[in-house]
Motif scaffolding. Sequence first.
Motif, PDB file in Angstrom:
ATOM      1  N   ILE A 188      41.058 -36.409  54.009  1.00 58.47           N
ATOM      2  CA  ILE A 188      42.282 -36.565  53.211  1.00 58.47           C
ATOM      3  C   ILE A 188      42.677 -38.033  53.118  1.00 58.47           C
ATOM      4  O   ILE A 188      43.071 -38.522  52.052  1.00 58.47           O
ATOM      5  N   GLY A 189      42.544 -38.761  54.228  1.00 61.86           N
ATOM      6  CA  GLY A 189      42.882 -40.178  54.209  1.00 61.86           C
ATOM      7  C   GLY A 189      41.979 -40.987  53.291  1.00 61.86           C
ATOM      8  O   GLY A 189      42.434 -41.920  52.615  1.00 61.86           O
ATOM      9  N   VAL A 190      40.699 -40.633  53.235  1.00 60.52           N
ATOM     10  CA  VAL A 190      39.770 -41.364  52.373  1.00 60.52           C
ATOM     11  C   VAL A 190      40.122 -41.167  50.902  1.00 60.52           C
ATOM     12  O   VAL A 190      40.148 -42.134  50.119  1.00 60.52           O
ATOM     13  N   VAL A 191      40.402 -39.930  50.483  1.00 60.38           N
ATOM     14  CA  VAL A 191      40.735 -39.704  49.069  1.00 60.38           C
ATOM     15  C   VAL A 191      42.079 -40.340  48.717  1.00 60.38           C
ATOM     16  O   VAL A 191      42.271 -40.795  47.581  1.00 60.38           O
ATOM     17  N   ILE A 192      43.017 -40.409  49.672  1.00 54.45           N
ATOM     18  CA  ILE A 192      44.293 -41.091  49.413  1.00 54.45           C
ATOM     19  C   ILE A 192      44.062 -42.584  49.252  1.00 54.45           C
ATOM     20  O   ILE A 192      44.631 -43.228  48.357  1.00 54.45           O
ATOM     21  N   LEU A 193      43.221 -43.176  50.100  1.00 59.61           N
ATOM     22  CA  LEU A 193      42.931 -44.606  49.978  1.00 59.61           C
ATOM     23  C   LEU A 193      42.190 -44.906  48.675  1.00 59.61           C
ATOM     24  O   LEU A 193      42.408 -45.966  48.064  1.00 59.61           O
ATOM     25  N   LEU A 210      48.099 -32.669  47.643  1.00 70.66           N
ATOM     26  CA  LEU A 210      48.121 -33.911  48.420  1.00 70.66           C
ATOM     27  C   LEU A 210      48.960 -34.971  47.725  1.00 70.66           C
ATOM     28  O   LEU A 210      49.736 -35.692  48.382  1.00 70.66           O
ATOM     29  N   ASP A 211      48.823 -35.079  46.403  1.00 68.65           N
ATOM     30  CA  ASP A 211      49.602 -36.073  45.664  1.00 68.65           C
ATOM     31  C   ASP A 211      51.098 -35.798  45.757  1.00 68.65           C
ATOM     32  O   ASP A 211      51.904 -36.706  46.002  1.00 68.65           O
ATOM     33  N   VAL A 212      51.485 -34.544  45.551  1.00 67.55           N
ATOM     34  CA  VAL A 212      52.909 -34.192  45.591  1.00 67.55           C
ATOM     35  C   VAL A 212      53.452 -34.342  47.015  1.00 67.55           C
ATOM     36  O   VAL A 212      54.581 -34.801  47.213  1.00 67.55           O
ATOM     37  N   SER A 213      52.666 -33.981  48.016  1.00 68.64           N
ATOM     38  CA  SER A 213      53.101 -34.148  49.399  1.00 68.64           C
ATOM     39  C   SER A 213      53.319 -35.617  49.731  1.00 68.64           C
ATOM     40  O   SER A 213      54.290 -35.979  50.415  1.00 68.64           O
ATOM     41  N   ALA A 214      52.423 -36.475  49.245  1.00 73.35           N
ATOM     42  CA  ALA A 214      52.584 -37.911  49.486  1.00 73.35           C
ATOM     43  C   ALA A 214      53.826 -38.455  48.791  1.00 73.35           C
ATOM     44  O   ALA A 214      54.551 -39.291  49.357  1.00 73.35           O
ATOM     45  N   LEU A 215      54.103 -37.976  47.571  1.00 74.94           N
ATOM     46  CA  LEU A 215      55.304 -38.443  46.859  1.00 74.94           C
ATOM     47  C   LEU A 215      56.565 -37.945  47.548  1.00 74.94           C
ATOM     48  O   LEU A 215      57.530 -38.704  47.723  1.00 74.94           O
ATOM     49  N   ASN A 216      56.601 -36.677  47.953  1.00 79.12           N
ATOM     50  CA  ASN A 216      57.776 -36.149  48.645  1.00 79.12           C
ATOM     51  C   ASN A 216      58.009 -36.849  49.969  1.00 79.12           C
ATOM     52  O   ASN A 216      59.155 -37.153  50.336  1.00 79.12           O
ATOM     53  N   SER A 217      56.939 -37.109  50.722  1.00 84.98           N
ATOM     54  CA  SER A 217      57.103 -37.815  51.987  1.00 84.98           C
ATOM     55  C   SER A 217      57.574 -39.247  51.767  1.00 84.98           C
ATOM     56  O   SER A 217      58.326 -39.797  52.583  1.00 84.98           O
ATOM     57  N   TYR A 218      57.158 -39.856  50.655  1.00 83.83           N
ATOM     58  CA  TYR A 218      57.655 -41.199  50.325  1.00 83.83           C
ATOM     59  C   TYR A 218      59.157 -41.176  50.050  1.00 83.83           C
ATOM     60  O   TYR A 218      59.899 -42.076  50.472  1.00 83.83           O
TER      61      TYR A 218
END
Length: 563
Positions: A147-152, A438-446
């Motif tokens: 998950i970290g690799v695809v986010i990076l 993953l994208d929505v989770s990253a935006l919500n956590s931001y």
Amino acid sequence: MAKQFSLQETLGYVLDSSDGEDVADAESEDFDEASETEDHLEQDQDHNETYEENADEEDADEDTYLSKDRSIGWTSSLPRAKKSKPALTTGLTMYASSHAKDIKSTFELFLIEEIQKIVLEMSNVEGRRVFAEEWTDLDLADIQAYIGVVILAGVYCANNEAMASLWHPDSGRAIFGAVMPLKTFRKISRIIRFDNKQTRISSKDKLAPIRPVWNKWVERLPMMYNPGPNVTVDEFLVPFRGRCPFRQYMPSKPAKYGIKIWAACDSKTSYAWQMQVYTGKSVSGNQKKDPGTRVLLDVTEGLRGHTIFCDNSFTSHALSQELLKRRLTMVGIIGKNKPELPPALLVTKGRACFSSMFAFTETQSLVSYCPKKGETVLLLSTLHRDASVSSRDDKKPTIILDYNKSKGGVDNLYKMVATHTCKRKTARWPMALFFNMLDVSALNSYVLWCDTRPEWHSGKSFRRRLFLEELGKALVAPLMENRQHPPCTPASLCVLNKARRPLEVENEASTSHTEATPRKKMRCFFCSREKDRKTTVMCRTCTNPICRSHAVYHAYCLQCADS
């Protein structure tokens, strides 16, 4: 001969005459008061008659409209004042504020450990089936690193770049090779699964391949954040062109083909509060409610005292009444084919540009605005109770201005997600949905992180990119620290050595540097005062400040750098 009166008779006569005068005076005063009261009554009657005449004139000036189906009566007169809305509690919930300790823990509020274990278990099952004895079971560190690799990759805008290019020793990024080999990344991408096809409960559920993960993830969204007073409900498209039983074609969207998702977002922060995948028409075919009404009621379940902004695919008279029962107001564009609209507001012939026509019921306000000749825009609102118009040149009504401010919550969500998306090319639609999760989770956590720490990188326009970069590095760190086989490229080896450096050694190094390094710059001990060279480096032995010209440095290879 005159009659003579005694003293007693004379006194009695005088007293009787004075009482008669008092009675006469009292009677005259009572008559005067009675006449004044009658005068007032006559004036009040005249006033009431005048008021009734004015009311009759107002009733005569009032316009009434009847809807197309003749079930709703609209009027041009202003309705009664609206009721006050309940106070709202916005921002992070107590649970989220107590568990959001760092960036990684904030992200894991949505992608919880239970979801990660489901992905891990199902992926290992698929790996054993595909690779048999050659397969080595993954652990949670491998899933987090993937998950970290695809986010990076999304942070570096390389989501559409070939995987071989990302791991290239010369043109690629060193951190990808430091996390895992390219062969391992391809293996995980091939076998990652979200349910077991052999033990799948329902074959009629079109979302079954990802249903266990999707349901647990959607449940977490409203638990972490209380949206503001304005909530936007709209649809967006997850790009996908492969085989999917509920793939949609939407020519107005940038991707045109993909998976349609309805979302309820906070209009200000674009926090995704609720989401629902459209899997096609119901198999039974007998739906009690209109699909738009059903969807909006589902995604706004649990909201109280908010205003819902939606487009013409949702707005209707029946929906506004249902929302009022839940203490929710609504503002939205309404289609001209709705039977509850009065025909008088649909007429465009003879309408002046920038003109507005209003119609009201006890709970609703309807405005017909003419932006240009031969065209009208209709909006229905249960929030506004007046016919106010702005003082701008286009004379837009307040209803339209408020709608324009809050209508783009979901569109802004899609735009932010697409900027640094982790989506990679795939032929499996569950993977496309998982990347969107993953994208929505990253935006919500931001959003949560910036709400709890508003001073974090304040003033920078690329705060979200910095957040995603730190999140990706935090997810890949556990696997990098425990990696057994070092990478081949020197750059990746250098990144790996920095990540694998023990915490104790770093603490000792930082302590020794603190002891040997002054807090402020000092003049070099060996340089003359004329040069006035300032430095922060101190000799390890005598602790005298020294500049670069009087310091001795040793060179190490990459393998011996840590020792």
